[in-house]
Design a protein around this motif. Structure first.
Motif, PDB file in Angstrom:
ATOM      1  N   ARG A 123     109.635  63.229  14.695  1.00 48.54           N
ATOM      2  CA  ARG A 123     108.215  62.959  14.441  1.00 48.54           C
ATOM      3  C   ARG A 123     107.406  64.246  14.498  1.00 48.54           C
ATOM      4  N   ARG A 124     107.727  65.107  15.485  1.00 51.18           N
ATOM      5  CA  ARG A 124     106.984  66.360  15.598  1.00 51.18           C
ATOM      6  C   ARG A 124     107.232  67.238  14.370  1.00 51.18           C
ATOM      7  N   ARG A 125     108.486  67.295  13.931  1.00 51.05           N
ATOM      8  CA  ARG A 125     108.792  68.093  12.739  1.00 51.05           C
ATOM      9  C   ARG A 125     108.126  67.521  11.503  1.00 51.05           C
ATOM     10  N   ALA A 126     108.089  66.189  11.426  1.00 49.10           N
ATOM     11  CA  ALA A 126     107.440  65.545  10.281  1.00 49.10           C
ATOM     12  C   ALA A 126     105.952  65.860  10.252  1.00 49.10           C
ATOM     13  N   LEU A 127     105.317  65.855  11.417  1.00 43.84           N
ATOM     14  CA  LEU A 127     103.889  66.182  11.484  1.00 43.84           C
ATOM     15  C   LEU A 127     103.664  67.625  11.053  1.00 43.84           C
ATOM     16  N   GLY A 128     104.475  68.531  11.574  1.00 40.41           N
ATOM     17  CA  GLY A 128     104.327  69.931  11.197  1.00 40.41           C
ATOM     18  C   GLY A 128     104.519  70.139   9.706  1.00 40.41           C
ATOM     19  N   ALA A 129     105.508  69.449   9.147  1.00 42.10           N
ATOM     20  CA  ALA A 129     105.777  69.574   7.715  1.00 42.10           C
ATOM     21  C   ALA A 129     104.611  69.047   6.889  1.00 42.10           C
ATOM     22  N   GLU A 130     104.011  67.931   7.306  1.00 44.69           N
ATOM     23  CA  GLU A 130     102.869  67.365   6.579  1.00 44.69           C
ATOM     24  C   GLU A 130     101.667  68.304   6.629  1.00 44.69           C
ATOM     25  N   LEU A 131     101.405  68.834   7.805  1.00 39.79           N
ATOM     26  CA  LEU A 131     100.267  69.753   7.933  1.00 39.79           C
ATOM     27  C   LEU A 131     100.490  71.020   7.108  1.00 39.79           C
TER      28      LEU A 131
ATOM     29  N   VAL B 131     102.434  75.131  15.276  1.00 43.48           N
ATOM     30  CA  VAL B 131     102.183  73.721  14.972  1.00 43.48           C
ATOM     31  C   VAL B 131     103.047  73.286  13.791  1.00 43.48           C
ATOM     32  N   GLU B 132     103.092  74.113  12.758  1.00 41.72           N
ATOM     33  CA  GLU B 132     103.823  73.749  11.546  1.00 41.72           C
ATOM     34  C   GLU B 132     105.333  73.743  11.747  1.00 41.72           C
ATOM     35  N   THR B 133     105.810  74.562  12.643  1.00 41.14           N
ATOM     36  CA  THR B 133     107.256  74.617  12.881  1.00 41.14           C
ATOM     37  C   THR B 133     107.670  73.826  14.114  1.00 41.14           C
ATOM     38  N   SER B 134     106.711  73.136  14.727  1.00 38.94           N
ATOM     39  CA  SER B 134     106.937  72.267  15.893  1.00 38.94           C
ATOM     40  C   SER B 134     107.521  73.023  17.077  1.00 38.94           C
ATOM     41  N   VAL B 135     107.163  74.293  17.254  1.00 41.07           N
ATOM     42  CA  VAL B 135     107.639  75.098  18.374  1.00 41.07           C
ATOM     43  C   VAL B 135     106.618  75.052  19.501  1.00 41.07           C
ATOM     44  N   THR B 136     106.944  74.405  20.587  1.00 40.73           N
ATOM     45  CA  THR B 136     106.179  74.312  21.846  1.00 40.73           C
ATOM     46  C   THR B 136     104.839  73.595  21.739  1.00 40.73           C
TER      47      THR B 136
ATOM     48  N   VAL C 258      98.626  61.164   8.480  1.00 45.01           N
ATOM     49  CA  VAL C 258      98.829  62.295   9.399  1.00 45.01           C
ATOM     50  C   VAL C 258      98.297  61.972  10.789  1.00 45.01           C
ATOM     51  N   LEU C 259      97.138  61.317  10.882  1.00 43.62           N
ATOM     52  CA  LEU C 259      96.586  60.980  12.194  1.00 43.62           C
ATOM     53  C   LEU C 259      97.470  59.980  12.939  1.00 43.62           C
ATOM     54  N   SER C 260      98.052  59.044  12.208  1.00 41.61           N
ATOM     55  CA  SER C 260      98.970  58.091  12.823  1.00 41.61           C
ATOM     56  C   SER C 260     100.189  58.813  13.382  1.00 41.61           C
ATOM     57  N   LEU C 261     100.703  59.772  12.621  1.00 41.69           N
ATOM     58  CA  LEU C 261     101.848  60.550  13.067  1.00 41.69           C
ATOM     59  C   LEU C 261     101.476  61.407  14.280  1.00 41.69           C
ATOM     60  N   ALA C 262     100.283  61.983  14.250  1.00 40.87           N
ATOM     61  CA  ALA C 262      99.824  62.819  15.372  1.00 40.87           C
ATOM     62  C   ALA C 262      99.702  62.016  16.648  1.00 40.87           C
TER      63      ALA C 262
END
Length: 294
Positions: A8-16, A44-49, A74-78
């Motif tokens: 989910r975190r990677r998906a959010l970063g990829a969407e942003l 944020v985009e690479t979901s690192v930390t 995106v907000l739902s994913l966040a």
């Protein structure tokens, strides 16, 4: 199929990242519009930390002029990313050393770490013998890289207390029970651990406070947690249980942990008193607590 927390975190970063690229905005430009750094945008985009706050995501979506459908998605994913739950079975399929290296990387971008531990000495404060005993006693993994994991854990401890490294301030609150616990009551391991704690407490960026067994408390010490504040102002809390690890970053959750942390600090000896207590303990000058039936 439901996504795992890291997915989910990677998906959010990829969407942003996709929305930023589609808008023709560079990471540096977006950072300037949001009042943050290009490095934070990248993390944020690479979901690192970094798990972005809802406020940051909203401002990101405004800056790239996302439409309503994109914003809703995106907000739902966040929202789902703000609270992560992962199974230790999944975590321990990987390398034990890799987990310690991840924590070392986290330290590099953290400004402050608050660590409450009611059950055992926190990892960065452990001696080699104690760390080895704890990892083996946990029986959570069949991995064989225990020695490498111990070495990485010790490296982290040395970096946290080194005055020559620009690392985070590390504030620990532990119970007397945690300080005294050791697998199978190995006296030699415990004695060396006490001496190590007394020495560690004198480090410039380290604060250790002890809640003695007879300390009055308005709130019970139910579970340990680690509160990480990052240099770019983001923060999260990690809670570990025998079967699950939970990471939270929502404002309401952080407010709760701020209250718990405040109560634990209030119940603990002051940093100076704790240093004295640990020094006396290392010299066997603190009597063990009286147990029922003694």
């Amino acid at each position: 199929m439901e996504l795992s927390p890291i997915q989910r975190r990677r998906a959010l970063g990829a969407e942003l990242r996709r929305l930023r690229s589609a808008a023709g905005v560079s990471g540096t430009q977006l950072g300037e519009r949001l009042g943050t750094s290009q490095a934070r945008i990248s993390r944020v985009e690479t979901s690192v930390t970094v798990k972005p706050s809802i406020d940051l995501v909203n401002r990101w979506l405004d800056a790239v002029k996302a439409d309503e459908d994109e914003r809703t998605k995106v907000l739902s994913l966040a929202e789902s990313v703000l609270t992560e739950v992962h199974s230790w079975q999944a975590v321990h399929r990987g390398s034990l050393e890799e987990r310690q290296r991840q924590l070392l990387a986290l330290d590099e971008v953290a400004s402050e770490i608050r660590h409450f531990q009611p059950f055992l000495v926190p990892g960065p404060l452990q001696t080699a013998e104690y760390a080895h005993a704890v990892i083996e006693a946990s029986h959570l993994t069949a991995n064989t890289d225990v020695e490498a994991a111990v070495a990485a854990r010790l490296e982290r401890g040395e970096r946290l207390r080194s005055p020559e490294i620009d690392g985070p301030n590390y504030h620990v609150v532990v119970t007397e029970t945690a300080v005294r616990w050791v697998p199978m009551a190995q006296h030699d391991v415990r004695q060396r651990q006490w001496e190590h704690l007394a020495e560690f407490a004198q480090s410039p960026r380290v604060t250790i406070q002890v809640i003695t067994d007879d300390a009055p408390m308005s709130m019970p010490p139910l579970s340990g947690f680690v509160w990480v504040k990052f240099r770019d102002q983001d923060q999260h809390v990690r809670v570990e249980t025998p079967s699950l690890g939970v990471t939270v970053a929502g404002a309401d959750d952080l407010k709760i942990y701020a209250t718990v942390w405040g109560q634990m600090v209030l119940a603990a000896l002051s940093p100076d008193e704790s240093q004295t207590w640990l020094s006396l303990l290392a010299q066997d000058q603190v009597a063990p607590p009286q147990r029922e039936g003694d």
